[in-house]
Design a protein around this motif. Structure first.
Motif, short mmCIF file in Angstrom:
data_model
loop_
_atom_site.label_atom_id
_atom_site.label_comp_id
_atom_site.label_asym_id
_atom_site.label_seq_id
_atom_site.Cartn_x
_atom_site.Cartn_y
_atom_site.Cartn_z
N THR A 152 0.81 -1.23 0.00
CA THR A 152 0.00 0.00 0.00
C THR A 152 0.84 1.27 0.00
O THR A 152 0.33 2.34 -0.32
CB THR A 152 -0.94 0.02 1.21
N ILE A 153 2.12 1.18 0.37
CA ILE A 153 2.98 2.37 0.35
C ILE A 153 3.57 2.49 -1.04
O ILE A 153 4.64 1.94 -1.34
CB ILE A 153 4.09 2.28 1.43
N LYS A 154 2.88 3.22 -1.91
CA LYS A 154 3.27 3.30 -3.32
C LYS A 154 3.42 4.73 -3.83
O LYS A 154 3.84 4.93 -4.97
CB LYS A 154 2.24 2.58 -4.19
N VAL A 155 3.10 5.70 -2.99
CA VAL A 155 3.08 7.09 -3.44
C VAL A 155 4.39 7.78 -3.07
O VAL A 155 4.84 7.68 -1.92
CB VAL A 155 1.89 7.84 -2.82
N ILE A 156 5.00 8.48 -4.03
CA ILE A 156 6.20 9.29 -3.78
C ILE A 156 5.72 10.71 -3.52
O ILE A 156 5.16 11.37 -4.40
CB ILE A 156 7.16 9.24 -4.99
N VAL A 157 5.89 11.18 -2.28
CA VAL A 157 5.33 12.47 -1.88
C VAL A 157 6.01 13.62 -2.61
O VAL A 157 5.35 14.54 -3.11
CB VAL A 157 5.43 12.65 -0.35
N ASN A 158 7.33 13.60 -2.66
CA ASN A 158 8.10 14.65 -3.36
C ASN A 158 8.81 14.01 -4.55
O ASN A 158 9.93 13.51 -4.42
CB ASN A 158 9.11 15.30 -2.41
N PRO A 159 8.17 13.98 -5.71
CA PRO A 159 8.72 13.26 -6.86
C PRO A 159 10.10 13.77 -7.27
O PRO A 159 10.40 14.97 -7.20
CB PRO A 159 7.70 13.53 -7.97
N THR A 160 10.96 12.84 -7.66
CA THR A 160 12.28 13.13 -8.21
C THR A 160 12.52 12.19 -9.37
O THR A 160 12.10 11.02 -9.33
CB THR A 160 13.37 12.96 -7.14
N PRO A 161 13.17 12.64 -10.44
CA PRO A 161 13.37 11.77 -11.61
C PRO A 161 14.23 10.55 -11.32
O PRO A 161 14.22 9.59 -12.09
CB PRO A 161 14.04 12.71 -12.62
N ASP A 162 14.98 10.57 -10.21
CA ASP A 162 15.86 9.45 -9.88
C ASP A 162 15.15 8.35 -9.11
O ASP A 162 15.74 7.30 -8.82
CB ASP A 162 17.06 9.95 -9.08
N VAL A 163 13.90 8.57 -8.71
CA VAL A 163 13.11 7.55 -8.02
C VAL A 163 11.82 7.37 -8.80
O VAL A 163 11.04 8.30 -8.95
CB VAL A 163 12.80 7.94 -6.56
N THR A 164 11.62 6.14 -9.29
CA THR A 164 10.46 5.89 -10.15
C THR A 164 9.36 5.08 -9.50
O THR A 164 8.21 5.12 -9.95
CB THR A 164 10.93 5.15 -11.43
N ALA A 165 9.67 4.33 -8.47
CA ALA A 165 8.65 3.50 -7.84
C ALA A 165 9.04 3.16 -6.40
O ALA A 165 10.23 3.15 -6.06
CB ALA A 165 8.42 2.20 -8.63
N VAL A 166 8.03 2.89 -5.60
CA VAL A 166 8.24 2.50 -4.21
C VAL A 166 7.14 1.53 -3.80
O VAL A 166 6.01 1.62 -4.30
CB VAL A 166 8.25 3.74 -3.28
N ASN A 167 7.46 0.60 -2.94
CA ASN A 167 6.46 -0.38 -2.49
C ASN A 167 6.92 -0.99 -1.18
O ASN A 167 8.13 -1.05 -0.90
CB ASN A 167 6.26 -1.47 -3.54
N ASN A 168 5.98 -1.44 -0.37
CA ASN A 168 6.32 -2.16 0.86
C ASN A 168 5.90 -3.61 0.74
O ASN A 168 4.71 -3.92 0.70
CB ASN A 168 5.66 -1.51 2.09
N PRO A 169 6.83 -4.54 0.67
CA PRO A 169 6.49 -5.96 0.50
C PRO A 169 5.83 -6.57 1.72
O PRO A 169 5.17 -7.60 1.61
CB PRO A 169 7.84 -6.61 0.21
N ALA A 170 6.00 -5.98 2.88
CA ALA A 170 5.41 -6.51 4.12
C ALA A 170 4.63 -5.39 4.82
O ALA A 170 4.88 -4.21 4.60
CB ALA A 170 6.50 -7.05 5.05
N PRO A 171 3.66 -5.75 5.67
CA PRO A 171 2.86 -4.72 6.35
C PRO A 171 3.71 -3.86 7.28
O PRO A 171 4.73 -4.30 7.81
CB PRO A 171 1.84 -5.53 7.14
N ALA A 172 3.26 -2.63 7.49
CA ALA A 172 3.85 -1.77 8.53
C ALA A 172 3.29 -2.21 9.87
O ALA A 172 2.13 -2.63 9.97
CB ALA A 172 3.53 -0.30 8.26
#
Length: 395
Positions: A152-172
């Motif tokens: 569910t953690i998939k949103v990049i709050v402050n976008p930068t061209p060097d970071v294209t994706a984010v994800n959490n494989p396990a629950p917080a």
């Protein structure tokens, strides 16, 4: 007054009667002390302020006892038994970041869920040659809401061209609200056992003090045979509601007896005093959802927020999430949900003349029957699962 039976607060009526008697003794029995007379008004004002002082004195007296102290007064009793209130906790997780190979993602990089629960990275992290890497993140706000699910953690709050994706494989995990007075008092009850180790009571007390853990039960197999639930000979199985697996594993390692095997469905590796990794096992408590339908016959003294008061009272008693998001511990593991005990909480609300209570584990099939909870289960409800309707019992 304070005597061998304890403290008894003088109320306004008692104080006014004493002041009125003293005034008549001094000024004569024929003086006018009615509600509208100048003297009567002065005597009542004096009695009111004295009643406030007596109320404060009562609170001071009861603040010295665990069962009656509240808030900061309860906190100040904790050092005498070696416990402390669990404060607000921030959820943590590990996220996978994809981007430009070799780019260093700085500490404090913000990511979030679609519901805007934000997390920040706790350290700098350099992306590998394949453009991926993992880093720990911590929630920006405390509480249970940040214990978000995996993926569910998939949103990049402050976008930068060097970071294209984010994800959490396990629950917080690990987020919780400040421990309530009722939960904190439970630590006092377990404090006698928490100083020991190896016993069932000591294991329960130690696990109960782990941040985020709201309910604990420990079942042991003292025989030389595998029991009916699959527990090996001379083993124990700890059931917990909430808590971080790493913290639970460390607590088990610190308190279990030597040579006694922990058993369960979750495996956690934790170091012993020499740094050797040991396998600790435990099982999550089985949560039984409690849905409630209430028919309440209300009199004119029923408060405007009476329905909300009922939902809060039942949520605090059973355990679960209240309307404001606070999560209460409520019943312990294995405690049955008894309709008449729920009714007693509802009758405490002013203006409740009569009530019907129907229960269900789902959103259908409500019945006027108690719900039996097994030893490895814990009942939990939610303010949104409690339906309060007006009912005229005279029909």
């Amino acid at each position: 007054m304070l005597d061998e039976t304890g403290f008894k607060r003088k109320r306004f009526e008692d104080l006014f009667a004493e002041i009125e008697d003293k005034a008549k003794e001094t000024l004569g029995d024929n003086i006018n002390t009615s509600e509208r007379s100048p003297l009567g008004i002065l005597l009542r004002l004096m009695a009111w302020f004295l009643a406030v002082l007596w109320s404060v004195a009562e609170k001071v007296y009861y603040s010295g006892y665990v069962n009656t102290a509240e808030g900061a007064s309860l906190d100040r009793l904790a050092p005498y038994v070696g416990v402390s209130r669990i404060l607000e906790q921030y959820a943590t997780a590990t996220v996978s970041i994809t981007g430009t190979p070799g780019y260093t993602v700085p500490a404090g990089f913000l990511v979030a869920t679609s519901e805007d629960f934000q997390f920040e990275t706790t350290e700098d992290m350099k992306l590998g040659s394949n453009g991926t890497g993992t880093v720990a993140v911590e929630a920006m706000e405390s509480g249970l809401d940040s214990n978000v699910a995996a993926g569910t953690i998939k949103v990049i709050v402050n976008p930068t061209p060097d970071v294209t994706a984010v994800n959490n494989p396990a629950p917080a995990a690990g987020g919780r609200s400040k421990q309530t007075d009722a939960e904190f008092r439970a630590l006092f009850d377990a404090s006698v056992a928490s100083g020991g180790a190896g016993t069932v009571d000591a294991i329960k007390a130690t696990l109960g003090a782990v941040p985020g853990v709201r309910a604990v039960e420990v079942i042991e197999n003292r025989t030389m045979n595998v029991d009916s639930s699959g527990r090996p000979p001379k083993s124990f199985e700890a059931y917990t509601l909430g808590g971080n697996p790493a913290d639970i594993g460390a607590a088990l390692q610190s308190v279990k007896a030597g040579g006694i095997e922990p058993y369960g469905s979750i495996k956690v590796q934790t170091p012993d005093i020499g740094g050797t990794m040991r396998d600790m096992y435990y099982s999550p408590a089985v949560v039984v959802p409690i849905h409630i339908q209430l028919g309440v016959y209300k009199t004119s003294s029923y408060p405007a927020d009476g329905d909300a008061q009922i939902r809060l009272a039942l949520t605090q008693f059973i355990g679960g999430r209240a309307a404001d998001g606070t999560v209460y511990a409520g019943l312990t593991m294995g405690d049955d949900v008894v309709r008449m005990r729920l009714a007693s909480k509802i009758y405490a609300i002013p203006g409740v003349e009569d009530v019907t209570v129907k229960l269900s584990k789902t959103t259908t099939g409500y019945q006027e029957q108690n719900i039996v909870i097994d030893i490895n289960q814990v009942a939990q409800t939610d303010a949104n699962w409690i339906e309060v309707t007006d009912y005229d019992f005279s029909r």
